[in-house]
Design a protein around this motif. Structure first.
Motif, PDB file in Angstrom:
ATOM      1  N   ALA A 203       0.838  -1.205   0.000  1.00 34.06           N
ATOM      2  CA  ALA A 203       0.000   0.000   0.000  1.00 34.06           C
ATOM      3  C   ALA A 203       0.868   1.249   0.000  1.00 34.06           C
ATOM      4  O   ALA A 203       1.956   1.267   0.589  1.00 34.06           O
ATOM      5  CB  ALA A 203      -0.915   0.012   1.222  1.00 34.06           C
ATOM      6  N   LEU A 204       0.394   2.278  -0.662  1.00 34.80           N
ATOM      7  CA  LEU A 204       1.011   3.603  -0.629  1.00 34.80           C
ATOM      8  C   LEU A 204      -0.011   4.579  -0.079  1.00 34.80           C
ATOM      9  O   LEU A 204      -1.110   4.715  -0.642  1.00 34.80           O
ATOM     10  CB  LEU A 204       1.451   4.038  -2.024  1.00 34.80           C
ATOM     11  CG  LEU A 204       1.904   5.503  -2.179  1.00 34.80           C
ATOM     12  CD1 LEU A 204       3.140   5.773  -1.329  1.00 34.80           C
ATOM     13  CD2 LEU A 204       2.173   5.835  -3.650  1.00 34.80           C
ATOM     14  N   ALA A 205       0.325   5.231   1.020  1.00 36.49           N
ATOM     15  CA  ALA A 205      -0.555   6.237   1.628  1.00 36.49           C
ATOM     16  C   ALA A 205       0.100   7.598   1.501  1.00 36.49           C
ATOM     17  O   ALA A 205       1.237   7.784   1.954  1.00 36.49           O
ATOM     18  CB  ALA A 205      -0.824   5.901   3.092  1.00 36.49           C
ATOM     19  N   PRO A 252     -12.245   6.344  -0.574  1.00 35.85           N
ATOM     20  CA  PRO A 252     -13.038   7.243  -1.429  1.00 35.85           C
ATOM     21  C   PRO A 252     -12.222   8.041  -2.443  1.00 35.85           C
ATOM     22  O   PRO A 252     -12.672   9.107  -2.878  1.00 35.85           O
ATOM     23  CB  PRO A 252     -13.669   8.164  -0.391  1.00 35.85           C
ATOM     24  CG  PRO A 252     -12.614   8.303   0.664  1.00 35.85           C
ATOM     25  CD  PRO A 252     -11.970   6.951   0.744  1.00 35.85           C
ATOM     26  N   GLY A 253     -11.038   7.574  -2.807  1.00 38.83           N
ATOM     27  CA  GLY A 253     -10.214   8.300  -3.752  1.00 38.83           C
ATOM     28  C   GLY A 253      -9.384   9.380  -3.077  1.00 38.83           C
ATOM     29  O   GLY A 253      -9.062   9.294  -1.896  1.00 38.83           O
ATOM     30  N   ALA A 254      -9.039  10.411  -3.854  1.00 38.54           N
ATOM     31  CA  ALA A 254      -8.259  11.528  -3.332  1.00 38.54           C
ATOM     32  C   ALA A 254      -9.212  12.582  -2.786  1.00 38.54           C
ATOM     33  O   ALA A 254      -9.898  13.266  -3.550  1.00 38.54           O
ATOM     34  CB  ALA A 254      -7.365  12.126  -4.416  1.00 38.54           C
ATOM     35  N   VAL A 255      -9.259  12.689  -1.474  1.00 40.39           N
ATOM     36  CA  VAL A 255     -10.192  13.593  -0.800  1.00 40.39           C
ATOM     37  C   VAL A 255      -9.440  14.329   0.298  1.00 40.39           C
ATOM     38  O   VAL A 255      -8.307  13.972   0.660  1.00 40.39           O
ATOM     39  CB  VAL A 255     -11.379  12.816  -0.186  1.00 40.39           C
ATOM     40  CG1 VAL A 255     -12.210  12.159  -1.283  1.00 40.39           C
ATOM     41  CG2 VAL A 255     -10.883  11.761   0.810  1.00 40.39           C
ATOM     42  N   TYR A 256     -10.045  15.363   0.845  1.00 41.25           N
ATOM     43  CA  TYR A 256      -9.427  16.009   1.999  1.00 41.25           C
ATOM     44  C   TYR A 256      -9.289  14.993   3.129  1.00 41.25           C
ATOM     45  O   TYR A 256     -10.140  14.110   3.300  1.00 41.25           O
ATOM     46  CB  TYR A 256     -10.230  17.231   2.432  1.00 41.25           C
ATOM     47  CG  TYR A 256      -9.945  18.438   1.565  1.00 41.25           C
ATOM     48  CD1 TYR A 256      -8.710  19.080   1.633  1.00 41.25           C
ATOM     49  CD2 TYR A 256     -10.894  18.918   0.671  1.00 41.25           C
ATOM     50  CE1 TYR A 256      -8.433  20.175   0.833  1.00 41.25           C
ATOM     51  CE2 TYR A 256     -10.624  20.013  -0.134  1.00 41.25           C
ATOM     52  CZ  TYR A 256      -9.376  20.639  -0.053  1.00 41.25           C
ATOM     53  OH  TYR A 256      -9.092  21.715  -0.853  1.00 41.25           O
ATOM     54  N   LYS A 275      -6.716  21.658   4.356  1.00 39.31           N
ATOM     55  CA  LYS A 275      -5.723  22.032   3.334  1.00 39.31           C
ATOM     56  C   LYS A 275      -4.869  20.860   2.878  1.00 39.31           C
ATOM     57  O   LYS A 275      -3.869  21.037   2.172  1.00 39.31           O
ATOM     58  CB  LYS A 275      -4.774  23.151   3.814  1.00 39.31           C
ATOM     59  CG  LYS A 275      -5.422  24.507   3.967  1.00 39.31           C
ATOM     60  CD  LYS A 275      -6.012  24.656   5.334  1.00 39.31           C
ATOM     61  CE  LYS A 275      -6.583  26.050   5.544  1.00 39.31           C
ATOM     62  NZ  LYS A 275      -7.249  26.143   6.871  1.00 39.31           N
ATOM     63  N   ILE A 276      -5.198  19.659   3.272  1.00 34.13           N
ATOM     64  CA  ILE A 276      -4.409  18.471   2.925  1.00 34.13           C
ATOM     65  C   ILE A 276      -5.338  17.416   2.329  1.00 34.13           C
ATOM     66  O   ILE A 276      -6.331  17.047   2.943  1.00 34.13           O
ATOM     67  CB  ILE A 276      -3.697  17.881   4.168  1.00 34.13           C
ATOM     68  CG1 ILE A 276      -2.634  18.861   4.678  1.00 34.13           C
ATOM     69  CG2 ILE A 276      -3.048  16.547   3.847  1.00 34.13           C
ATOM     70  CD1 ILE A 276      -1.855  18.344   5.869  1.00 34.13           C
ATOM     71  N   TRP A 277      -5.011  16.959   1.120  1.00 32.56           N
ATOM     72  CA  TRP A 277      -5.751  15.844   0.558  1.00 32.56           C
ATOM     73  C   TRP A 277      -5.006  14.547   0.879  1.00 32.56           C
ATOM     74  O   TRP A 277      -3.811  14.552   1.169  1.00 32.56           O
ATOM     75  CB  TRP A 277      -5.988  16.000  -0.934  1.00 32.56           C
ATOM     76  CG  TRP A 277      -4.770  16.115  -1.815  1.00 32.56           C
ATOM     77  CD1 TRP A 277      -4.202  17.258  -2.301  1.00 32.56           C
ATOM     78  CD2 TRP A 277      -3.984  15.040  -2.335  1.00 32.56           C
ATOM     79  NE1 TRP A 277      -3.107  16.980  -3.084  1.00 32.56           N
ATOM     80  CE2 TRP A 277      -2.957  15.607  -3.130  1.00 32.56           C
ATOM     81  CE3 TRP A 277      -4.035  13.655  -2.229  1.00 32.56           C
ATOM     82  CZ2 TRP A 277      -1.997  14.855  -3.813  1.00 32.56           C
ATOM     83  CZ3 TRP A 277      -3.073  12.877  -2.896  1.00 32.56           C
ATOM     84  CH2 TRP A 277      -2.074  13.480  -3.673  1.00 32.56           C
ATOM     85  N   ALA A 278      -5.731  13.457   0.813  1.00 34.00           N
ATOM     86  CA  ALA A 278      -5.153  12.157   1.140  1.00 34.00           C
ATOM     87  C   ALA A 278      -5.669  11.113   0.170  1.00 34.00           C
ATOM     88  O   ALA A 278      -6.789  11.223  -0.348  1.00 34.00           O
ATOM     89  CB  ALA A 278      -5.494  11.763   2.571  1.00 34.00           C
ATOM     90  N   ALA A 279      -4.854  10.092  -0.052  1.00 33.21           N
ATOM     91  CA  ALA A 279      -5.256   8.972  -0.898  1.00 33.21           C
ATOM     92  C   ALA A 279      -4.397   7.768  -0.555  1.00 33.21           C
ATOM     93  O   ALA A 279      -3.258   7.906  -0.102  1.00 33.21           O
ATOM     94  CB  ALA A 279      -5.108   9.332  -2.381  1.00 33.21           C
ATOM     95  N   VAL A 280      -4.961   6.587  -0.778  1.00 30.45           N
ATOM     96  CA  VAL A 280      -4.248   5.327  -0.553  1.00 30.45           C
ATOM     97  C   VAL A 280      -4.436   4.446  -1.771  1.00 30.45           C
ATOM     98  O   VAL A 280      -5.543   4.338  -2.315  1.00 30.45           O
ATOM     99  CB  VAL A 280      -4.777   4.610   0.705  1.00 30.45           C
ATOM    100  CG1 VAL A 280      -4.117   3.233   0.862  1.00 30.45           C
ATOM    101  CG2 VAL A 280      -4.539   5.459   1.955  1.00 30.45           C
TER     102      VAL A 280
END
Length: 284
Positions: A203-205, A252-256, A275-280
């Motif tokens: 996994a890549l977070a 849920p994809g790339a979301v805040y 101000k930070i989006w996150a995705a895995v």
């Protein structure tokens, strides 16, 4: 927070007998007058592994962005959820790049809550962060810190600590929380070099600062970080597929970050405040 002289609690360089820990950097090795993002982040989380310059920088951030504590706390909460997600998929080993000081809500604490045998290698090139991490991990099994620059994957991947703790023939959780915005260069090849080292099921977070919804405020934030040891580079959510190439991005994809598989108490009515989006992503 009271001021501390270098050599007291902050740098851990003197014990009760007054001797200096050889693993700690000396004052001459670190310019503590220049704020550093890892130590600023630590202060924002309520840690005490920071200096007056870092605290001053964070208070400047609060002046232009009163949600600055929400930013760092929401990011740290995402990191813990990402670790739990990995463990639920059977991933029990983690490489945390740009880890800073693992003081509050860190990877090994989150991992060991679910699996005491989970293995964690932290990587940070900031001397104070690395020194404090080394001390914090002294009594922690299955953990290590490498003082290396994440922009040198070969040094990170070939370090003895990495070889001792991580088996890249098995899935690894590669954690890059709030770190790529400190890398101003093209990061796609950098990520590709780490991706090639990971086995299927890894996994890549990623979490990343963006200015896409609050550009004026984030310009002021950028100006503050311009005076630190590492300036900031923003990247939008739309760049997530490029950064996570070779991985299948999970819902849920790339979301805040406050929206990424959060508990009700972690959600925000205005998620852009983080101000930070996150995705895995998962490597197939």
């Amino acid at each position: 927070m009271p001021e501390r002289r270098f050599g007291e609690h902050l740098d851990g360089s003197a014990d009760s007998s007054g001797s200096r820990d050889a693993n700690q950097p000396s004052k001459d090795e670190v310019d503590i007058s220049v704020p550093n993002p890892a130590r600023i982040y630590d202060y924002g989380l309520g840690g005490d592994h920071n200096f007056a310059s870092d605290r001053e920088a964070f208070h400047k951030l609060l002046e232009v962005d009163p949600d600055s504590r929400t930013v760092v706390r929401s990011n740290r909460a995402f990191l813990r959820r990402a670790v739990r997600f990995c463990l639920e998929r059977g991933i029990t080993q983690f490489l945390d790049l740009g880890s800073g000081v693992p003081t509050v809500g860190n990877v090994h604490d989150a991992a060991h809550e679910m699996n005491p045998d989970a293995r964690v290698v932290y990587v940070d090139n900031e001397p104070i962060a690395a020194a404090h991490t080394r001390r914090l991990l002294q009594d922690q099994p299955h953990t290590a810190i490498i003082q290396e620059d994440l922009r040198d994957p070969e040094a990170v991947l070939n370090a003895p600590e990495t070889a001792d703790l991580l088996d890249f023939s098995q899935p690894v959780g590669l954690m890059m929380a709030a770190v790529l915005h400190w890398v101003g260069d093209d990061v796609t090849e950098l990520l590709a070099r780490y991706r090639r080292a990971l086995g299927p099921g890894s996994a890549l977070a990623i979490s990343h600062l963006t200015d896409e919804d609050l550009p004026e405020q984030m310009r002021e934030v950028e100006a503050i970080f311009a005076d630190t040891s590492v300036p900031v580079t923003y990247r939008p959510r739309s760049q997530a597929p490029e950064l996570i190439t070779g991985f299948d991005i999970v819902e849920p994809g790339a979301v805040y970050c406050s929206e990424w598989r959060s508990e009700p108490h972690e959600s925000l009515a205005q998620p852009e405040r983080t101000k930070i989006w996150a995705a895995v992503g998962i490597k197939s």
